[in-house]
Design a protein around this motif. Structure first.
Motif, PDB file in Angstrom:
ATOM      1  N   ASN A 154      23.746  32.907 -12.183  1.00 18.85           N
ATOM      2  CA  ASN A 154      23.124  31.968 -11.251  1.00 18.85           C
ATOM      3  C   ASN A 154      23.959  31.965  -9.976  1.00 18.85           C
ATOM      4  O   ASN A 154      25.140  31.605 -10.010  1.00 18.85           O
ATOM      5  CB  ASN A 154      23.077  30.558 -11.858  1.00 18.85           C
ATOM      6  N   LYS A 187      18.957  37.750 -17.268  1.00 17.02           N
ATOM      7  CA  LYS A 187      18.276  36.549 -16.792  1.00 17.02           C
ATOM      8  C   LYS A 187      19.045  35.909 -15.646  1.00 17.02           C
ATOM      9  O   LYS A 187      20.271  35.787 -15.691  1.00 17.02           O
ATOM     10  CB  LYS A 187      18.149  35.552 -17.940  1.00 17.02           C
ATOM     11  N   THR A 188      18.305  35.510 -14.601  1.00 23.58           N
ATOM     12  CA  THR A 188      18.884  34.737 -13.500  1.00 23.58           C
ATOM     13  C   THR A 188      18.176  33.389 -13.411  1.00 23.58           C
ATOM     14  O   THR A 188      17.017  33.246 -13.809  1.00 23.58           O
ATOM     15  CB  THR A 188      18.750  35.474 -12.157  1.00 23.58           C
ATOM     16  N   ASP A 193      18.119  34.925  -6.447  1.00 25.75           N
ATOM     17  CA  ASP A 193      18.790  35.728  -7.470  1.00 25.75           C
ATOM     18  C   ASP A 193      17.903  36.908  -7.854  1.00 25.75           C
ATOM     19  O   ASP A 193      16.806  36.717  -8.392  1.00 25.75           O
ATOM     20  CB  ASP A 193      19.069  34.906  -8.724  1.00 25.75           C
ATOM     21  N   VAL A 195      17.311  40.003 -10.366  1.00 24.34           N
ATOM     22  CA  VAL A 195      17.766  40.306 -11.726  1.00 24.34           C
ATOM     23  C   VAL A 195      18.370  41.712 -11.747  1.00 24.34           C
ATOM     24  O   VAL A 195      19.546  41.898 -12.043  1.00 24.34           O
ATOM     25  CB  VAL A 195      16.631  40.159 -12.751  1.00 24.34           C
ATOM     26  N   SER A 213      13.525  35.986 -14.343  1.00 24.51           N
ATOM     27  CA  SER A 213      14.016  35.267 -13.170  1.00 24.51           C
ATOM     28  C   SER A 213      13.357  33.900 -13.119  1.00 24.51           C
ATOM     29  O   SER A 213      12.131  33.797 -13.224  1.00 24.51           O
ATOM     30  CB  SER A 213      13.699  36.054 -11.893  1.00 24.51           C
ATOM     31  N   GLY A 218      13.165  34.801  -6.458  1.00 27.20           N
ATOM     32  CA  GLY A 218      13.812  35.760  -7.348  1.00 27.20           C
ATOM     33  C   GLY A 218      12.928  36.975  -7.554  1.00 27.20           C
ATOM     34  O   GLY A 218      11.706  36.916  -7.412  1.00 27.20           O
ATOM     35  N   GLY A 220      12.397  40.425 -10.254  1.00 30.22           N
ATOM     36  CA  GLY A 220      12.804  41.057 -11.506  1.00 30.22           C
ATOM     37  C   GLY A 220      13.528  42.372 -11.285  1.00 30.22           C
ATOM     38  O   GLY A 220      14.623  42.588 -11.790  1.00 30.22           O
ATOM     39  N   THR A 238       8.798  36.479 -14.086  1.00 26.97           N
ATOM     40  CA  THR A 238       9.399  35.732 -12.987  1.00 26.97           C
ATOM     41  C   THR A 238       8.732  34.371 -12.849  1.00 26.97           C
ATOM     42  O   THR A 238       7.512  34.247 -12.969  1.00 26.97           O
ATOM     43  CB  THR A 238       9.279  36.493 -11.658  1.00 26.97           C
ATOM     44  N   ALA A 243       8.525  34.129  -6.175  1.00 27.51           N
ATOM     45  CA  ALA A 243       9.128  35.107  -7.079  1.00 27.51           C
ATOM     46  C   ALA A 243       8.212  36.309  -7.246  1.00 27.51           C
ATOM     47  O   ALA A 243       6.990  36.200  -7.166  1.00 27.51           O
ATOM     48  CB  ALA A 243       9.409  34.462  -8.428  1.00 27.51           C
TER      49      ALA A 243
END
Length: 276
Positions: A154, A187-188, A193, A195, A213, A218, A220, A238, A243
């Motif tokens: 994270n 995983k984030t 973030d 991944v 994600s 985010g 993937g 996601t 995302a």
């Protein structure tokens, strides 16, 4: 340890230990002016704190072998050396290999198996796995093999800050990976973030478990570099506003195949975080 951990001068081996320091400190790091760091081996280690293999101007050669390294907790957000490109800056990782020598003759060779980062609902802070050369030109990192178990990260990046990112597994510029196998969940949890992220070059990347994600913006799997072959044998999922499952930007992908890509609605997030 109240402070830093173990500084390596070169031609060292650490095995069968639990090493604990502050989450924000370096539990294992390079502390050497040697040009040739020779062989460094890390094996069967459980670590609290950052593992940072960062070489500088005097360090030209390193061969590092890692097997069964478990980083339970770490916070890599405080280190000043951060790559920047495409209008964004990247935090280092709980596990970092960084060739910070600008010389084209400088090389780090790496073989990594059984790398485990963070825990479910207790991710490391910053990036997870971060591997970078000096830049597109300059000191390089050549990864013969990178095999990971579960990776949880994270970045803790504030909402609305578009120029800062992290990656659970980030192959940055100047890094060339011949083979990557993600055998665990990746995983984030936070904003911006990524991944899986590539700015460098990957010959062959296979994921055998889910790529997930949760944060806003985010992604993937995102590529700005060159990926010859990518195979996702499990779903990419996601969650979060903006995302995306897969983004291909500036770079090149030769062959990519996916089990499935799922973009899930925000109201499903509560079912994945029952304690929040």
């Amino acid at each position: 340890m109240n402070g830093g951990g173990i500084g390596l001068e070169g031609d060292n081996e650490i095995r069968n230990l639990a090493i604990q320091t502050s989450h924000k400190e370096k539990a294992i790091f390079i502390d050497s002016d040697l040009e040739d760091l020779k062989d460094i081996t890390l094996k069967d280690l459980t670590v609290t704190g950052v593992v940072q293999i960062l070489t500088r101007g005097n360090n030209k050669f390193l061969n590092i072998s890692i097997e069964n390294l478990d980083i339970v907790a770490a916070d890599a957000r405080g280190f000043a050396e951060r790559p920047m490109k495409y209008g964004v800056i990247v935090y280092q990782g709980a596990f970092t290999i960084y060739n910070f020598n600008p010389s084209k003759d400088s090389k780090i060779l790496a073989n990594i198996k059984g790398l485990k980062i963070g825990r479910e609902f207790a991710p490391v802070l910053g990036s997870g796995v971060f591997i970078s050369g000096f830049a597109d030109e300059g000191g390089a990192v050549i990864i013969n093999e990178l095999e990971t178990k579960d990776v949880y990260s994270n970045g803790m990046i504030p909402t609305g800050q578009p120029n800062l990112i992290t990656g659970a597994i980030f192959i940055v510029y100047g890094a060339y990976a011949k083979k990557i196998v993600s055998n665990g969940l990746v995983k984030t949890y936070g904003n911006n973030d990524m991944v899986l992220d590539v700015w460098g070059h990957v010959d062959d990347w296979t994921t055998n478990e889910k790529v997930i994600s949760y944060g806003s913006s985010g992604i993937g799997f995102v590529n700005f570099g060159t990926v010859d072959k990518f195979v996702a044998n499990s779903p990419i999922e996601t969650y979060g506003k903006g995302a995306r499952g897969f983004n291909q930007y500036d770079g090149t992908i030769g062959d990519a195949s996916f089990d499935s890509i799922k973009l899930l609605e925000m109201d499903l997030l509560e079912s994945n975080f029952p304690n929040q």
